[in-house]
Write a protein that holds these residues in place. Structure first.
Motif, PDB file in Angstrom:
ATOM      1  N   LEU A  77       0.806  -1.221   0.000  1.00  0.00           N
ATOM      2  CA  LEU A  77       0.000   0.000   0.000  1.00  0.00           C
ATOM      3  C   LEU A  77       0.841   1.273   0.000  1.00  0.00           C
ATOM      4  O   LEU A  77       0.444   2.277  -0.580  1.00  0.00           O
ATOM      5  CB  LEU A  77      -0.940   0.002   1.211  1.00  0.00           C
ATOM      6  N   VAL A  78       1.986   1.239   0.641  1.00  0.00           N
ATOM      7  CA  VAL A  78       2.795   2.453   0.785  1.00  0.00           C
ATOM      8  C   VAL A  78       3.698   2.698  -0.428  1.00  0.00           C
ATOM      9  O   VAL A  78       3.874   3.851  -0.848  1.00  0.00           O
ATOM     10  CB  VAL A  78       3.625   2.390   2.087  1.00  0.00           C
ATOM     11  N   ILE A  79       4.246   1.657  -1.012  1.00  0.00           N
ATOM     12  CA  ILE A  79       5.213   1.831  -2.106  1.00  0.00           C
ATOM     13  C   ILE A  79       4.618   2.589  -3.307  1.00  0.00           C
ATOM     14  O   ILE A  79       5.273   3.501  -3.829  1.00  0.00           O
ATOM     15  CB  ILE A  79       5.847   0.484  -2.506  1.00  0.00           C
ATOM     16  N   PRO A  80       3.391   2.258  -3.779  1.00  0.00           N
ATOM     17  CA  PRO A  80       2.863   3.062  -4.900  1.00  0.00           C
ATOM     18  C   PRO A  80       2.727   4.550  -4.568  1.00  0.00           C
ATOM     19  O   PRO A  80       3.002   5.410  -5.411  1.00  0.00           O
ATOM     20  CB  PRO A  80       1.489   2.433  -5.178  1.00  0.00           C
ATOM     21  N   GLU A  81       2.305   4.853  -3.335  1.00  0.00           N
ATOM     22  CA  GLU A  81       2.193   6.253  -2.930  1.00  0.00           C
ATOM     23  C   GLU A  81       3.560   6.922  -2.902  1.00  0.00           C
ATOM     24  O   GLU A  81       3.722   8.057  -3.358  1.00  0.00           O
ATOM     25  CB  GLU A  81       1.511   6.358  -1.565  1.00  0.00           C
ATOM     26  N   ARG A  85       4.697   9.998  -5.198  1.00  0.00           N
ATOM     27  CA  ARG A  85       5.150  11.254  -4.580  1.00  0.00           C
ATOM     28  C   ARG A  85       6.549  11.632  -5.063  1.00  0.00           C
ATOM     29  O   ARG A  85       6.824  12.796  -5.302  1.00  0.00           O
ATOM     30  CB  ARG A  85       5.146  11.131  -3.055  1.00  0.00           C
ATOM     31  N   ILE A  86       7.434  10.664  -5.189  1.00  0.00           N
ATOM     32  CA  ILE A  86       8.800  10.967  -5.635  1.00  0.00           C
ATOM     33  C   ILE A  86       8.794  11.469  -7.076  1.00  0.00           C
ATOM     34  O   ILE A  86       9.482  12.440  -7.416  1.00  0.00           O
ATOM     35  CB  ILE A  86       9.706   9.722  -5.484  1.00  0.00           C
ATOM     36  N   VAL A  87       7.998  10.842  -7.946  1.00  0.00           N
ATOM     37  CA  VAL A  87       7.981  11.206  -9.362  1.00  0.00           C
ATOM     38  C   VAL A  87       7.223  12.511  -9.604  1.00  0.00           C
ATOM     39  O   VAL A  87       7.698  13.388 -10.325  1.00  0.00           O
ATOM     40  CB  VAL A  87       7.364  10.057 -10.197  1.00  0.00           C
ATOM     41  N   SER A  90       6.478  15.452  -3.929  1.00  0.00           N
ATOM     42  CA  SER A  90       7.627  15.508  -3.032  1.00  0.00           C
ATOM     43  C   SER A  90       7.393  14.548  -1.872  1.00  0.00           C
ATOM     44  O   SER A  90       6.287  14.468  -1.333  1.00  0.00           O
ATOM     45  CB  SER A  90       7.799  16.933  -2.513  1.00  0.00           C
ATOM     46  N   LEU A  91       8.433  13.863  -1.490  1.00  0.00           N
ATOM     47  CA  LEU A  91       8.342  12.955  -0.351  1.00  0.00           C
ATOM     48  C   LEU A  91       8.093  13.741   0.930  1.00  0.00           C
ATOM     49  O   LEU A  91       7.420  13.254   1.843  1.00  0.00           O
ATOM     50  CB  LEU A  91       9.636  12.135  -0.239  1.00  0.00           C
ATOM     51  N   MET A  92       8.588  14.955   1.000  1.00  0.00           N
ATOM     52  CA  MET A  92       8.345  15.798   2.170  1.00  0.00           C
ATOM     53  C   MET A  92       6.862  16.148   2.307  1.00  0.00           C
ATOM     54  O   MET A  92       6.353  16.245   3.419  1.00  0.00           O
ATOM     55  CB  MET A  92       9.177  17.086   2.091  1.00  0.00           C
ATOM     56  N   ASN A  93       6.172  16.324   1.183  1.00  0.00           N
ATOM     57  CA  ASN A  93       4.730  16.579   1.250  1.00  0.00           C
ATOM     58  C   ASN A  93       3.985  15.376   1.813  1.00  0.00           C
ATOM     59  O   ASN A  93       2.987  15.537   2.518  1.00  0.00           O
ATOM     60  CB  ASN A  93       4.174  16.946  -0.124  1.00  0.00           C
ATOM     61  N   ARG A 133      -0.275  18.399  -1.431  1.00  0.00           N
ATOM     62  CA  ARG A 133       0.434  18.223  -2.702  1.00  0.00           C
ATOM     63  C   ARG A 133       1.084  19.555  -3.089  1.00  0.00           C
ATOM     64  O   ARG A 133       0.857  20.567  -2.454  1.00  0.00           O
ATOM     65  CB  ARG A 133      -0.537  17.797  -3.809  1.00  0.00           C
ATOM     66  N   LYS A 134       1.891  19.524  -4.146  1.00  0.00           N
ATOM     67  CA  LYS A 134       2.535  20.751  -4.601  1.00  0.00           C
ATOM     68  C   LYS A 134       1.520  21.828  -4.961  1.00  0.00           C
ATOM     69  O   LYS A 134       1.685  22.991  -4.625  1.00  0.00           O
ATOM     70  CB  LYS A 134       3.380  20.471  -5.849  1.00  0.00           C
ATOM     71  N   LYS A 135       0.465  21.426  -5.679  1.00  0.00           N
ATOM     72  CA  LYS A 135      -0.469  22.408  -6.211  1.00  0.00           C
ATOM     73  C   LYS A 135      -1.768  22.507  -5.441  1.00  0.00           C
ATOM     74  O   LYS A 135      -2.512  23.463  -5.631  1.00  0.00           O
ATOM     75  CB  LYS A 135      -0.777  22.081  -7.670  1.00  0.00           C
ATOM     76  N   ASN A 136      -2.094  21.520  -4.601  1.00  0.00           N
ATOM     77  CA  ASN A 136      -3.367  21.601  -3.884  1.00  0.00           C
ATOM     78  C   ASN A 136      -3.303  20.874  -2.543  1.00  0.00           C
ATOM     79  O   ASN A 136      -2.416  20.066  -2.302  1.00  0.00           O
ATOM     80  CB  ASN A 136      -4.514  21.051  -4.733  1.00  0.00           C
ATOM     81  N   ILE A 137      -4.249  21.195  -1.712  1.00  0.00           N
ATOM     82  CA  ILE A 137      -4.411  20.577  -0.391  1.00  0.00           C
ATOM     83  C   ILE A 137      -5.885  20.203  -0.254  1.00  0.00           C
ATOM     84  O   ILE A 137      -6.763  20.978  -0.627  1.00  0.00           O
ATOM     85  CB  ILE A 137      -4.025  21.558   0.735  1.00  0.00           C
ATOM     86  N   VAL A 138      -6.129  19.014   0.285  1.00  0.00           N
ATOM     87  CA  VAL A 138      -7.499  18.575   0.529  1.00  0.00           C
ATOM     88  C   VAL A 138      -7.595  18.127   1.979  1.00  0.00           C
ATOM     89  O   VAL A 138      -6.811  17.288   2.430  1.00  0.00           O
ATOM     90  CB  VAL A 138      -7.909  17.421  -0.405  1.00  0.00           C
ATOM     91  N   CYS A 139      -8.535  18.707   2.693  1.00  0.00           N
ATOM     92  CA  CYS A 139      -8.826  18.290   4.066  1.00  0.00           C
ATOM     93  C   CYS A 139     -10.175  17.588   4.044  1.00  0.00           C
ATOM     94  O   CYS A 139     -11.151  18.110   3.517  1.00  0.00           O
ATOM     95  CB  CYS A 139      -8.873  19.494   4.998  1.00  0.00           C
ATOM     96  N   PHE A 140     -10.219  16.393   4.612  1.00  0.00           N
ATOM     97  CA  PHE A 140     -11.417  15.559   4.588  1.00  0.00           C
ATOM     98  C   PHE A 140     -11.793  15.210   6.019  1.00  0.00           C
ATOM     99  O   PHE A 140     -10.959  14.753   6.794  1.00  0.00           O
ATOM    100  CB  PHE A 140     -11.118  14.294   3.786  1.00  0.00           C
TER     101      PHE A 140
END
Length: 191
Positions: A77-81, A85-87, A90-93, A133-140
């Motif tokens: 589950l984590v590796i695809p994310e 993120r790396i591609v 950003s991993l920091m995000n 994300r770089k361009k957007n943020i979503v709070c759910f």
């Protein structure tokens, strides 16, 4: 309402990590008992010791397999994310999303789920997370069913909005949008 991969898998990852920690807590006492109490026994308890040692070995083996399976599911589950993120981001995000999710949860659960009503606790928030994300943020935010949970969340919506917007001044945020028992706040990066 479309959720990102991070949002769909976050709760499952939390459960897998909790399960791994629980299995570790189970494994160590089993191994301790097997090593310290079942190895050195007197001759009158030799048969009993062999049977119990076999049982403990089987239990430890079963716990080890459950740990391997849980860790495998977590990696799947984590590796695809992480790759996405790396591609693309950003991993920091990703790390910041996890950190902010727990920070927002702390604010929400402390304020919302600890309200007293007729000497009975009222649960308001079922789940919450934030995806950065770089361009957007979503709070759910997912609420429990009920009119009282909706009212209480409406009271604290402004506090949550101010907290999120103060954390991300480079983003322009919409108002909370209601989808059944869920609330969603979106932010777009200013140029």
């Amino acid at each position: 309402m479309k959720k990102s991969y991070f949002m769909r898998t976050f709760r499952i990852n939390e459960v897998m990590i909790s399960e791994l920690l629980l299995l570790l807590l189970i494994r160590f006492p089993l191994k301790f008992v097997e090593n310290n109490f079942l190895k050195d026994v007197n001759s009158s308890l030799l048969q009993y010791s062999k049977v119990m040692s076999g049982i403990f070995e089987q239990m430890i083996r079963a716990v080890d397999w459950m740990m391997v399976i849980s860790f495998g599911i977590l990696l799947l589950l984590v590796i695809p994310e992480l790759i996405h993120r790396i591609v693309h981001d950003s991993l920091m995000n990703w790390l910041y999303s996890i950190w902010m999710t727990y920070r927002i949860r702390k604010i929400l659960f402390k304020d919302a789920n600890c309200t007293e009503n007729n000497s009975k606790k009222t649960r308001i928030i079922k789940m919450s997370m934030i995806d950065i994300r770089k361009k957007n943020i979503v709070c759910f935010v997912k609420l429990w069913n009920g009119l009282q949970s909706r009212r209480k969340f409406d009271e604290m919506k402004d506090v949550l909005y101010r907290e999120i917007t103060s954390q991300f001044p480079d983003y322009s945020f919409s108002k909370f949008e209601n989808y059944k028992h869920c609330e969603r706040l979106e932010g777009t990066k200013l140029r």
